[in-house]
Design a protein around this motif. Structure first.
Motif, short mmCIF file in Angstrom:
data_model
loop_
_atom_site.label_atom_id
_atom_site.label_comp_id
_atom_site.label_asym_id
_atom_site.label_seq_id
_atom_site.Cartn_x
_atom_site.Cartn_y
_atom_site.Cartn_z
N THR A 1 0.94 4.33 -2.60
CA THR A 1 0.77 5.72 -2.18
C THR A 1 1.92 6.58 -2.68
O THR A 1 1.73 7.70 -3.15
CB THR A 1 0.70 5.80 -0.65
OG1 THR A 1 -0.16 4.80 -0.17
CG2 THR A 1 0.20 7.15 -0.20
N THR B 1 7.93 9.84 5.72
CA THR B 1 6.64 9.98 6.38
C THR B 1 5.94 8.63 6.48
O THR B 1 5.47 8.24 7.55
CB THR B 1 5.74 10.96 5.60
OG1 THR B 1 6.49 12.14 5.35
CG2 THR B 1 4.51 11.29 6.37
N LEU B 2 5.91 7.90 5.35
CA LEU B 2 5.24 6.60 5.36
C LEU B 2 5.98 5.62 6.26
O LEU B 2 5.36 4.87 7.02
CB LEU B 2 5.17 6.05 3.94
CG LEU B 2 4.26 6.84 3.00
CD1 LEU B 2 4.38 6.34 1.58
CD2 LEU B 2 2.83 6.74 3.46
N PHE C 1 11.18 12.70 1.50
CA PHE C 1 10.27 13.13 2.56
C PHE C 1 9.06 12.19 2.66
O PHE C 1 8.68 11.77 3.74
CB PHE C 1 9.81 14.56 2.27
CG PHE C 1 9.04 15.18 3.38
CD1 PHE C 1 9.71 15.79 4.42
CD2 PHE C 1 7.66 15.15 3.38
CE1 PHE C 1 9.00 16.36 5.45
CE2 PHE C 1 6.95 15.72 4.41
CZ PHE C 1 7.61 16.33 5.44
N SER C 2 8.50 11.82 1.51
CA SER C 2 7.32 10.96 1.51
C SER C 2 7.67 9.57 2.04
O SER C 2 6.92 8.99 2.83
CB SER C 2 6.73 10.82 0.12
OG SER C 2 6.69 12.06 -0.50
N THR D 1 11.32 15.49 -2.27
CA THR D 1 9.94 15.09 -2.02
C THR D 1 9.83 13.59 -1.82
O THR D 1 9.16 13.12 -0.90
CB THR D 1 9.04 15.49 -3.20
OG1 THR D 1 9.33 16.82 -3.54
CG2 THR D 1 7.60 15.35 -2.85
N ILE E 1 0.85 -1.20 0.00
CA ILE E 1 0.00 0.00 0.00
C ILE E 1 0.87 1.24 0.00
O ILE E 1 0.62 2.20 -0.73
CB ILE E 1 -0.95 0.01 1.23
CG1 ILE E 1 -1.96 -1.13 1.12
CG2 ILE E 1 -1.68 1.33 1.34
CD1 ILE E 1 -2.89 -1.22 2.28
N GLN F 1 5.21 6.28 9.89
CA GLN F 1 3.92 5.73 10.29
C GLN F 1 4.01 4.23 10.49
O GLN F 1 3.48 3.67 11.46
CB GLN F 1 2.86 6.06 9.23
CG GLN F 1 2.44 7.51 9.28
CD GLN F 1 1.60 7.90 8.09
OE1 GLN F 1 1.31 7.07 7.22
NE2 GLN F 1 1.21 9.16 8.02
N ILE G 1 1.87 9.92 -4.89
CA ILE G 1 2.42 11.19 -4.40
C ILE G 1 3.41 11.76 -5.42
O ILE G 1 3.32 12.93 -5.80
CB ILE G 1 3.13 11.00 -3.06
CG1 ILE G 1 2.14 10.62 -1.98
CG2 ILE G 1 3.88 12.25 -2.65
CD1 ILE G 1 2.78 10.20 -0.70
#
Lengths: 365, 330
Positions: free
Chosen positions: B15, B309-310, B305-306, B302, B11, B313, B19
């Motif tokens: 994502t 972030t993922l 960073f993404s 980017t 997943i 989490q 993005i």
């Protein structure tokens, strides 16, 4: 409980009146609320507090309200343009019509231009600038740039600060609640798709999103900034609303409404939403604080609204540019204003949180 | 667990694809391109011909529409080929390598400071809850929490670099090093770096310190009312053991989520603070590349960073299962 109290039938207070009575008990939250009411007053009456256009004046036999021009430039009576006032009222009123009279704003300073010498025709000085522009009785908060008055800029900037907070957070609340409600209530594939979408927007660095969206319009004005902040700030609210809807759609009152044949939109917005509003309200207060911060930060980075428009961030930015010269008044006053407003919204948010949280309910209620 | 991990990673990859696609579309559609933001192009004598511009665009891969160019970028990114920066003509990865050091220098220092201070302060305010000194502390922390860091940065700069200039308390206005840094001895260098770090680290730390303290206290307040705390007290355990062993350990779950959420922040840097302090970190690199429309740099940052972030989490969710045996993934 005494005898006669038992005889009267009391309506048990509703959720919101209970929450309000609990909110009222929090002194700091009340002070914060009053502060925001005060700021709203300043924002609404800004042209009457600081300006160079009369609130009301009699000129050539008619009554005019030139100060309305501060709200919208088209509302300034065209006769003054025709008579070549060139935005300087005091001297021109007396020269062109000796019988004229006017009621002036509390402080004769303008956010859009420095006050020049001899505007009253009394041989008085114009606004000082640079190192001479420190706070004085003439310029309460000092001046910036080429003699713009900081007090007037900040009074008129209040309008922008509050508007940015309200409009952008209102927009993001609208988007967030709608998307969260649909995802939470319908569930299934819709939920999975919308959740992915929320995640994508959350992962995109907000500054990229804001700058990219702002770059699309040629010269961004304050409404573009608001729209962009609204379009980027809704993810938190969407997630909260979704969680609430997921929880509540299984409850009995929703089943009852469904049995009565209510349509999904009616169930979503008439039955579930009012019951899930309290947890969503809290991030709205915090969101307003965040929007005000981002607007000021954008001005600081040079991406906010263009300088002739007064905003707290613009004044702060000019102080930053002149930091080496140490003009403290250009930093102190806007900095404190931003701080106090953010603090007030945070306090309101926290007050709402604690007064609407049923787990923290006081047994006395 | 393994099943869960594989699903989450799949997943996450999907994502990520979305993005990067959205971002690529956004930044390619920003008005202006790397050619006309280059200051050399503003000079009329150096104006290049239309054919040259087209040739350059082709070299940069900008002649194709963005959705086609995205797949070229994606193919290269999959083999860790992130290209060269348009504006400084250096490989993107070496630019990031140069910028990540100064950012980590600030963020790690501030993170350590935050934890070192927030834990004892949070626990202290739980114990002294409702007392005068606790209320004073909470009040000050709340003020700090609401104080915008960029306003604080400007105030501190004004105070320590300008008003207290030429005194004992003078601190450097901006930058990570003195201009004469190269000629310094080792101790002088350390002292110089230390002095340059004080103001930025203060600005990075105070807000999160206030946030963490309030966070710890709020969670402790909830836990301390539980029955098992009363049981522990009834057993006659000492207050410190109850506080740390019984109460604090049970607040670790929300704490761990927070840890996961701070991960991207560690590397991304804070754009505004880095701008104000003219700090040569990731925030500055990112901000500059927005201005010059430096697509390869923007996209790589980017992506980084993404992913972080993922990943943050995911790590938070996995750590959940470790700190809370009640949570099972299947």
């Amino acid at each position: 409980m005494s005898e006669n109290e038992q005889t009267t039938i009391e309506h048990s207070p509703g959720f919101w009146s209970q929450a309000w009575s609990r909110y009222k008990r929090r002194k700091l939250a009340m002070v914060a609320l009053l502060f925001i009411v005060f700021l709203s007053g300043v924002a609404v009456f800004s042209p009457m507090i600081a300006g160079t256009k009369p609130i009301i004046c009699k000129y050539k036999g008619s009554i005019y309200f030139p100060c309305m021009g501060y709200y919208y430039s088209g509302w300034e009576n065209p006769i003054f343009q025709k008579d070549k006032f060139r935005r300087v009222y005091p001297r021109n009123l007396k020269q062109k019509d000796p019988d004229s009279w006017a009621i002036w704003p509390l402080v004769y300073q303008d956010p859009y231009r420095p006050v020049r010498a001899n505007e009253w025709g009394l041989g008085e000085d114009g606004n000082p600038y640079d190192a001479q522009g420190s706070p004085s009785s003439l310029n309460l908060f000092g001046t910036y740039k080429t003699g713009f008055d900081i007090f007037a800029s900040m009074v008129h900037g209040t309008r922008i600060a509050l508007l940015v907070g309200f409009v952008s957070t209102g927009l993001s609340a609208l988007i967030g609640i709608c998307i969260g409600a649909i995802a939470g209530y319908i569930g299934g594939w819709v939920d999975i798709t919308l959740s992915r979408f929320i995640e994508v927007v959350m992962c995109v660095p907000s500054l990229v999103l804001i700058l990219a969206l702002l770059a699309v319009v040629e010269s961004p004005n304050i409404f573009h900034v608001m729209a962009v902040l609204g379009l980027t700030g809704w993810t938190g609210m969407a997630r909260l609303t979704r969680a609430e809807f997921l929880k509540l759609r299984e409850s009995e009152f929703v089943a009852a409404a469904r049995c009565l044949g209510a349509r999904p939109t009616r169930i979503m917005f008439r039955h579930i939403l009012p019951n899930s509003l309290a947890p969503v309200l809290v991030p709205i207060a915090f969101g307003i604080a965040a929007a005000i911060l981002v607007e000021a930060a954008l001005s600081l980075l040079g991406f906010g609204i263009s300088p002739p428009n007064p905003s707290w961030g613009t004044v702060l930015n000019s102080g930053r540019e002149k930091l080496q010269s140490g003009y403290w008044w250009q930093l102190l006053f806007p900095g404190i204003a931003i701080f106090l407003t953010v603090l007030a919204y945070n306090l309101i948010g926290e007050g709402l949180q604690e007064s609407t949280d049923p787990r923290l309910a006081d047994p006395r209620d | 667990m393994l099943n869960y991990l594989v699903r989450r990673i799949l997943i996450g990859a999907f994502t990520l694809l979305l993005i990067t696609f959205v971002i690529y579309g956004l930044i390619r559609n920003m008005p202006g391109n790397p050619l006309d933001t280059d200051p050399a192009m503003m000079d009329p004598s150096k104006m290049i011909s239309k054919a040259d511009i087209e040739r350059l665009l082709a070299v940069y891969g900008l002649d194709k529409p963005w959705y086609e160019a995205y797949f070229t970028w994606l193919k290269n990114a999959c083999t860790f080929e992130f290209g060269t920066s348009f504006s400084v003509k250096k490989p993107v990865l070496s630019l990031i390598k140069d910028a990540i050091g100064p950012t980590l220098q600030l963020s790690i220092t501030s993170l350590i400071l935050t934890y070192l201070l927030a834990l004892p302060m949070g626990l202290y305010s739980t114990v002294r809850s409702g007392k005068t000194e606790e209320r004073a502390m909470s009040f000050v922390l709340y003020m700090l929490y609401s104080f915008p860091s960029f306003v604080a940065a400007l105030f501190l700069q004004l105070l320590f670099a300008i008003k207290l200039g030429d005194t004992w308390f003078e601190l450097p206005l901006m930058g990570a090093h003195d201009p004469d840094y190269e000629s310094f001895t080792a101790t002088e260098r350390a002292w110089d770096s230390f002095k340059h770090m004080i103001l930025p680290v203060t600005c990075f730390t105070y807000g999160s310190l206030a946030y963490y303290c309030r966070f710890i206290k709020a969670n402790m307040e909830e836990v301390i009312r539980q029955d098992y705390i009363r049981t522990a007290k009834a057993k006659g355990l000492g207050p410190i053991r109850i506080l740390i062993h019984h109460a604090f350990r049970n607040t670790l779950i929300p704490f761990v989520t927070l840890l996961g959420l701070t991960l991207p922040g560690l590397l991304s840097g804070a754009i505004i603070l880095e701008q104000i302090f003219n700090w040569p970190g990731m925030g500055t690199l990112f901000f500059d590349s927005i201005g010059t429309r430096d697509y390869p740099v923007l996209m790589t940052i980017t992506l980084m960073f993404s992913v972080l972030t993922l990943l943050g989490q995911l790590i938070a969710d996995i750590l959940y299962a470790f700190v809370d045996p009640r949570i099972r993934y299947n």
